[in-house]
Each structure stands twice: as structure tokens, then as C-alpha cells.
Scaffold this active site. Structure first.
Site, PDB file in Angstrom:
ATOM      1  N   LEU A  45       0.811  -1.216   0.000  1.00  0.00           N
ATOM      2  CA  LEU A  45       0.000   0.000   0.000  1.00  0.00           C
ATOM      3  C   LEU A  45       0.842   1.262   0.000  1.00  0.00           C
ATOM      4  CD1 LEU A  45      -3.219   0.740   1.912  1.00  0.00           C
ATOM      5  CD2 LEU A  45      -1.274   2.237   2.369  1.00  0.00           C
ATOM      6  N   LEU A  46       0.475   2.178  -0.894  1.00  0.00           N
ATOM      7  CA  LEU A  46       1.069   3.520  -0.910  1.00  0.00           C
ATOM      8  C   LEU A  46       0.023   4.473  -0.366  1.00  0.00           C
ATOM      9  CD1 LEU A  46       2.577   5.307  -4.053  1.00  0.00           C
ATOM     10  CD2 LEU A  46       0.505   6.174  -2.977  1.00  0.00           C
ATOM     11  N   ASN A  47       0.440   5.401   0.532  1.00  0.00           N
ATOM     12  CA  ASN A  47      -0.458   6.528   0.799  1.00  0.00           C
ATOM     13  C   ASN A  47       0.275   7.846   0.631  1.00  0.00           C
ATOM     14  OD1 ASN A  47       0.288   5.283   3.486  1.00  0.00           O
ATOM     15  ND2 ASN A  47      -0.843   6.964   4.370  1.00  0.00           N
ATOM     16  N   ASP A  48       0.434   8.680   1.640  1.00  0.00           N
ATOM     17  CA  ASP A  48       0.872  10.069   1.424  1.00  0.00           C
ATOM     18  C   ASP A  48       2.224  10.213   0.705  1.00  0.00           C
ATOM     19  OD1 ASP A  48      -1.096  10.029   3.323  1.00  0.00           O
ATOM     20  OD2 ASP A  48       0.047  11.078   4.859  1.00  0.00           O
ATOM     21  N   GLN A  87       4.542   7.035   1.734  1.00  0.00           N
ATOM     22  CA  GLN A  87       4.208   6.127   2.820  1.00  0.00           C
ATOM     23  C   GLN A  87       3.976   4.755   2.212  1.00  0.00           C
ATOM     24  OE1 GLN A  87       3.076   6.970   6.576  1.00  0.00           O
ATOM     25  NE2 GLN A  87       5.032   7.717   5.829  1.00  0.00           N
ATOM     26  N   SER A 146       4.207  10.287   8.049  1.00  0.00           N
ATOM     27  CA  SER A 146       4.507  11.304   7.041  1.00  0.00           C
ATOM     28  C   SER A 146       5.399  12.431   7.524  1.00  0.00           C
ATOM     29  CB  SER A 146       3.203  11.910   6.529  1.00  0.00           C
ATOM     30  OG  SER A 146       2.585  10.992   5.689  1.00  0.00           O
ATOM     31  N   ARG A 193       1.342  14.924  14.466  1.00  0.00           N
ATOM     32  CA  ARG A 193       2.193  14.289  13.442  1.00  0.00           C
ATOM     33  C   ARG A 193       2.355  15.127  12.177  1.00  0.00           C
ATOM     34  NH1 ARG A 193      -2.399  10.861  13.847  1.00  0.00           N
ATOM     35  NH2 ARG A 193      -3.869  11.195  12.138  1.00  0.00           N
ATOM     36  N   ASP A 194       3.104  14.549  11.220  1.00  0.00           N
ATOM     37  CA  ASP A 194       3.295  15.093   9.872  1.00  0.00           C
ATOM     38  C   ASP A 194       4.106  16.389   9.874  1.00  0.00           C
ATOM     39  OD1 ASP A 194       1.652  12.960   9.374  1.00  0.00           O
ATOM     40  OD2 ASP A 194      -0.154  14.162   9.041  1.00  0.00           O
ATOM     41  N   GLU A 201      -4.667  16.790   9.539  1.00  0.00           N
ATOM     42  CA  GLU A 201      -3.520  16.008   9.077  1.00  0.00           C
ATOM     43  C   GLU A 201      -2.750  16.802   8.024  1.00  0.00           C
ATOM     44  OE1 GLU A 201      -4.423  11.373   9.627  1.00  0.00           O
ATOM     45  OE2 GLU A 201      -5.446  12.195   7.885  1.00  0.00           O
TER      46      GLU A 201
HETATM   47  C1  FRU Z   1      -2.624  10.879   6.236  1.00  0.00           C
HETATM   48  C2  FRU Z   1      -1.938  10.123   7.371  1.00  0.00           C
HETATM   49  C3  FRU Z   1      -0.957  10.996   8.102  1.00  0.00           C
HETATM   50  C4  FRU Z   1      -0.016   9.976   8.675  1.00  0.00           C
HETATM   51  C5  FRU Z   1       0.072   8.955   7.576  1.00  0.00           C
HETATM   52  C6  FRU Z   1       0.288   7.550   8.031  1.00  0.00           C
HETATM   53  O1  FRU Z   1      -3.080  10.025   5.242  1.00  0.00           O
HETATM   54  O2  FRU Z   1      -2.892   9.575   8.256  1.00  0.00           O
HETATM   55  O3  FRU Z   1      -1.544  11.850   9.060  1.00  0.00           O
HETATM   56  O4  FRU Z   1       1.241  10.506   8.978  1.00  0.00           O
HETATM   57  O5  FRU Z   1      -1.147   9.047   6.873  1.00  0.00           O
HETATM   58  O6  FRU Z   1       0.502   6.698   6.960  1.00  0.00           O
END
Ligand code: FRU
Length: 485
Positions: A43-46, A62, A106, A165-166, A223
Site C-alpha cells: 500500500l502507498l499513501n501520502d 508512505q 509522514s 504528526r506530519d 492532518e
Molecule cells: C494521512 C496520514 C498521516 C499519517 C500517515 C500515516 O493520510 O494519516 O496523518 O502521517 O497518513 O501513513
């Protein structure tokens, strides 16, 4: 978030062979993208740490390597010379220290005196529960190796829940650096909190939270916040959670911005307008910006083409998620204008015959509207039934994108229709289609609708029902899909 077992925590470094097996399965998917960044497996996210240094663009995302779930997060690294052709570089940050044993979440990047710093949230899990740390790593150029510091930069701040976070690093002056974090206060309201230091790699102290008049009760967590100068304005971008917004169905996931001016001494962001959505489509979140090298007033934006708490048709194939195309940002009439980067013209291959009404798997459509209204159907079946419809009604001035007639539907709870009012009418659509996505740029960047779409083999036709001039370019493959971990 669930606790990771010891086996899960350690399995990455020990089992590249297992990832190779997954990769073989993933590559067989009909929905693999051809010019969008996508994960080798899992899985890819941010998008994270997007920046330009020494003639190269660095971007991270991510990554959970082992399947299409929000598992233990790593950072994966890709590089590009032109923001069009990307190369896989492999794992950048593994969650292998005490302070990030629950995931490397992130963050952002900064280049200073030839050093490339990566800032991220280390999630520590243990007897004391979930504890977020703001962490620093250095990326060595050339080798692309990452060195993580032994200790984090700082831990959590009192008065806020574990949702802190972030980190976004911002250089204000040669001896003034701030890190902003998205946070949730103890009263469960979304906040941006600020840390400051004279050096980019140490000494950060809590300074306070940013007051954004009119937005202090707007979602329970913010976020991925960032503040950047665009066309002379300060632009605050963030993802407010757990609120519903007009025109966005039941969706509780939004990524938007407020234009205004930021006072870093008083920590006040004074808005000059409303909260606007960055994207009007179904799948765009966690936008990350980088300043352009030649003109620092120009900013390039890339987002996760996906949303949290959702499932996608490729989940069963052990992969999920991709990133959007890079877009150039400008402010016009107190709104962000988002245009595909000029460099993307390099993707164009042959021009296809629009009379054939067949969509190449990877293509760009330019539609010049010749009437007041517009009705276009994409991904239809041979008889023009089904598909995604894009309709503009000049009486209501509303542009509607409706995905409900696709065979493979997903995230239906979010609603299947999105709209945007276009006061000045509809002149032009520039549409980028890849194997499993569609990005619709309206009137040269007035609005963008970004969505994943999973057409079956018989869903590759289109129909332009109103009068318009249509040009279609086939697009070249531009994403390296090599097995590099
Ligand atoms: C946003 C988020 C961030 C977090 C990351 C975790 O999509 O929830 O707040 O750092 O994804 O993968």
C-alpha cells in the site's frame, strides 16, 4: 491503530524474497499504472519529503510493503530529473528504531548546506501506549542511503492527544527554522502546533499553536498541514478530519486550503477567504508541495490518489494507491489554480483518431467545448452505456462528475457524484487517463477532479454527446516499475 507483532516489525529486513513473490503477483494486475507513481507491492499513501536538490527531484511515499492494508509504515524513495520520468530507489526509512517501532509516518524534507534532511513522525508503541516523536534522518546524495539519528528531535506536547504528526519544516531565515505539526487538542479540535530552532537539525522548542480565526472548530484533527508562499500569498493547506462539507457527499476526508497571511511571531494565520477544496474528485488527499527551482514563487503539488478508511478493487491483488500527476500552483482571484506541469507534454506519443471513440489505456484528452452545455461519457461499453459521465449544465452552471454507472464501484458510502459550480461557463477540459485513474483539469486549472477508476476490458469507449473539438494523445510509459526494495 493496532499493535504490531514482533514478527511483523522485523519481517521487512528479513524477507525481501517474500516481497519478490508479491511483486510477481502485483505486476500481473490489469490496473498497474503506466505514468503515475505506484508502489512496487503493498500500500502507498501520502507523498512525503518532496524536494529538489542538485538537479534531482526527490519524492518519498508512505509504504506498507506486505499488502493492501495500512500496516507498519515505511518510506519508499523515487527520483526524477524532470518530474515526468521516475526511477524507483527502494526503501528509505524502515521503522527499526525504538522511537518509530509503530511506523515511520509522514513528513517533509529540507536541503541545507548540501545536506538533505528528512523529518517524519516516528510512532512509538509500547506499555505507555502510542507516543508520537518528531524524528530526523539524513539522505546521502549519490548513494541514496539514509542515516537515522539515534534520538528523535522531540516528543509529544502536553494538551494534545497522541494525534500529533506530519512535520513540515519551513525555513524562515538563515537562522530561523520552524516545524509545524498537525494536532488534535484534548478537546478534540484540529490544530497546527509550532516548534522553532536556530538550526535545522537540533534545538527545536515548542512555541505554541497557530490561531486561524474562524477555523478553531473545524474538524477534530488536521492532518498534513503546510504553509507556503504562492503568488505572494501564504497558503495554509491541511486535511481536516471528521466533518462533512457541502458538495462532498458523506465524505469525511477532505484536503483543502485557506489563503491568507501568516505572522510567525504572533502565530496568527489571517484568512482572506474561505476553506476551499484542493480537488473536487473522489480520490485526492495529503497533498505535498515543493518549490520549483527556477522560480521559487511557483509551487508544484503532488497528492495521494486515494483516501483514508477506504478499500480499492486492487486490494485483493496485494497493492493499492498511487500518486497524482504533479501540478503547478498559482493564486488567481483568491483561489488556487492547478495546472498539469508543462513538462508533461513530453509524455505525448501519437495522436489517436477521436472518431474511433476508443480510449487508449494511457491517454490525454483535450476537449474544446463549442456549446453552452457539455455531455461527455468516458469508460463506456461498446453501446455507450455505463461509464463515468461529465456534464455541464449552463443554466445551473454546475459541472457534475458521476461514476455510479461503472461496473467496478468502490467506496460507495462517500457518494458517487461530485459537483463544482463554474460561474464563467465551461470552455475546456484536459483529461489524463491511465490504466486506473482519471484526472480532469477544468478551464486551465480552475478546478480539478481526481479519481481512481477501474474499467473492465469492455469499458474503454467514450462518447462526446454535445458539440466539441476533441484531441486525443496516446501517452508514453514513464514510470519505472522495477523491483527495487
Ligand atoms: C494521512 C496520514 C498521516 C499519517 C500517515 C500515516 O493520510 O494519516 O496523518 O502521517 O497518513 O501513513
Amino acid at each position: 491503530m493496532r499493535e504490531w507483532t514482533e514478527e511483523e516489525k522485523n519481517r521487512f529486513l528479513e524477507s525481501p524474497d517474500q516481497i519478490r513473490e508479491l511483486y510477481k503477483k502485483v505486476r500481473r494486475s490489469d490496473f498497474r499504472q503506466t505514468y503515475h507513481i505506484q508502489p512496487v507491492t503493498g500500500l502507498l499513501n501520502d507523498p512525503n519529503g518532496f524536494l529538489h536538490a542538485n538537479g534531482e527531484w526527490h519524492l518519498f511515499y508512505q509504504w506498507y510493503p506486505y499488502g493492501a492494508e495500512h500496516g507498519l509504515k515505511h518510506w519508499y524513495h523515487v527520483v526524477s530529473k524532470d518530474l515526468v520520468n521516475w526511477n524507483n530507489c527502494g526503501l528509505a526509512i524502515a521503522p527499526d528504531k525504538w522511537y518509530d517501532n509503530g511506523g515511520a509516518f509522514s513528513g517533509s524534507a529540507l536541503v541545507m548546506d548540501g545536506k538533505l534532511y528528512l523529518y517524519y513522525t516516528g510512532i512509538h508503541t509500547g506499555d505507555d501506549g502510542v507516543v508520537p516523536y518528531t524524528c530526523l534522518a539524513e539522505l546521502f546524495q549519490g548513494s541514496y542511503r539514509v542515516h537515522k539519528k539515534d534520538e528523535p528531535l522531540f516528543g509529544p506536547q502536553e494538551g494534545y492527544t497522541h494525534n500529533q504528526r506530519d512535520p513540515k519544516i519551513i525555513k524562515l531565515a538563515s537562522d530561523r527554522y520552524v516545524i509545524i505539526l498537525g494536532a488534535q487538542n484534548d478537546a478534540h479540535q484540529g490544530r497546527v502546533i509550532v516548534y522553532e530552532s536556530r538550526r535545522p537539525d537540533r534545538g527545536f522548542k515548542f512555541k505554541g499553536e497557530i490561531n486561524v480565526p474562524g477555523f478553531m472548530d473545524f474538524g477534530d484533527m488536521w492532518e498534513c498541514p503546510s504553509i507556503q508562499k504562492i503568488s505572494g500569498y501564504d497558503v495554509l493547506m491541511f486535511c481536516p478530519q471528521h466533518i462533512t462539507l457541502k458538495y462532498r457527499g458523506q465524505s469525511q476526508n477532505h484536503n483543502g486550503y485557506i489563503i491568507g497571511s501568516m505572522d510567525w511571531d504572533e502565530l496568527v494565520f489571517t484568512p482572506v477567504g474561505q476553506f476551499h477544496e484542493l480537488d473536487f474528485g473522489f480520490d485526492a488527499y495529503a497533498a505535498e508541495c515543493a518549490a520549483r527551482k527556477r522560480s521559487w514563487s511557483e509551487t508544484t503539488l503532488i497528492s495521494w490518489m486515494g483516501i483514508p478508511d477506504a478499500t480499492y478493487p486492487t486490494d485483493g491483488e496485494e497493492w493499492s494507491g498511487c500518486l497524482t500527476l504533479p501540478r503547478n500552483l498559482r493564486v488567481r482571484n483568491r483561489r488556487l489554480i492547478q495546472e498539469p506541469l508543462a513538462e508533461l507534454a513530453a509524455l505525448r506519443d501519437d495522436e489517436a483518431d477521436p472518431l474511433l471513440e476508443i480510449l487508449p489505456k494511457a491517454c490525454e484528452l483535450n476537449v474544446y467545448n463549442q456549446e453552452e452545455d457539455l455531455e461527455l461519457h468516458l469508460f463506456t461499453k461498446y453501446d455507450h452505456s455505463g461509464g463515468i459521465s461529465i456534464c455541464y449544465d449552463s443554466k445551473t452552471k454546475i459541472l457534475t462528475v458521476d461514476r455510479s454507472e461503472m461496473t467496478l464501484t468502490f467506496n460507495n458510502d462517500d457518494g458517487n457524484v461530485r459537483t463544482r459550480k463554474l460561474d464563467g461557463g465551461l470552455d475546456h477540459l484536459r483529461i489524463f487517463i491511465d490504466s486506473s485513474s482519471v484526472e480532469i483539469f477544468v478551464n486551465n486549472g480552475d478546478a480539478v477532479f481526481t479519481s481512481r477508476v477501474f474499467p473492465l476490458d469492455n469499458e474503454h469507449y467514450f462518447q462526446m454527446k454535445t458539440r466539441a473539438e476533441v484531441h486525443i494523445w496516446k501517452l508514453k510509459n514513464a514510470v519505472c516499475d522495477d523491483f527495487i526494495v
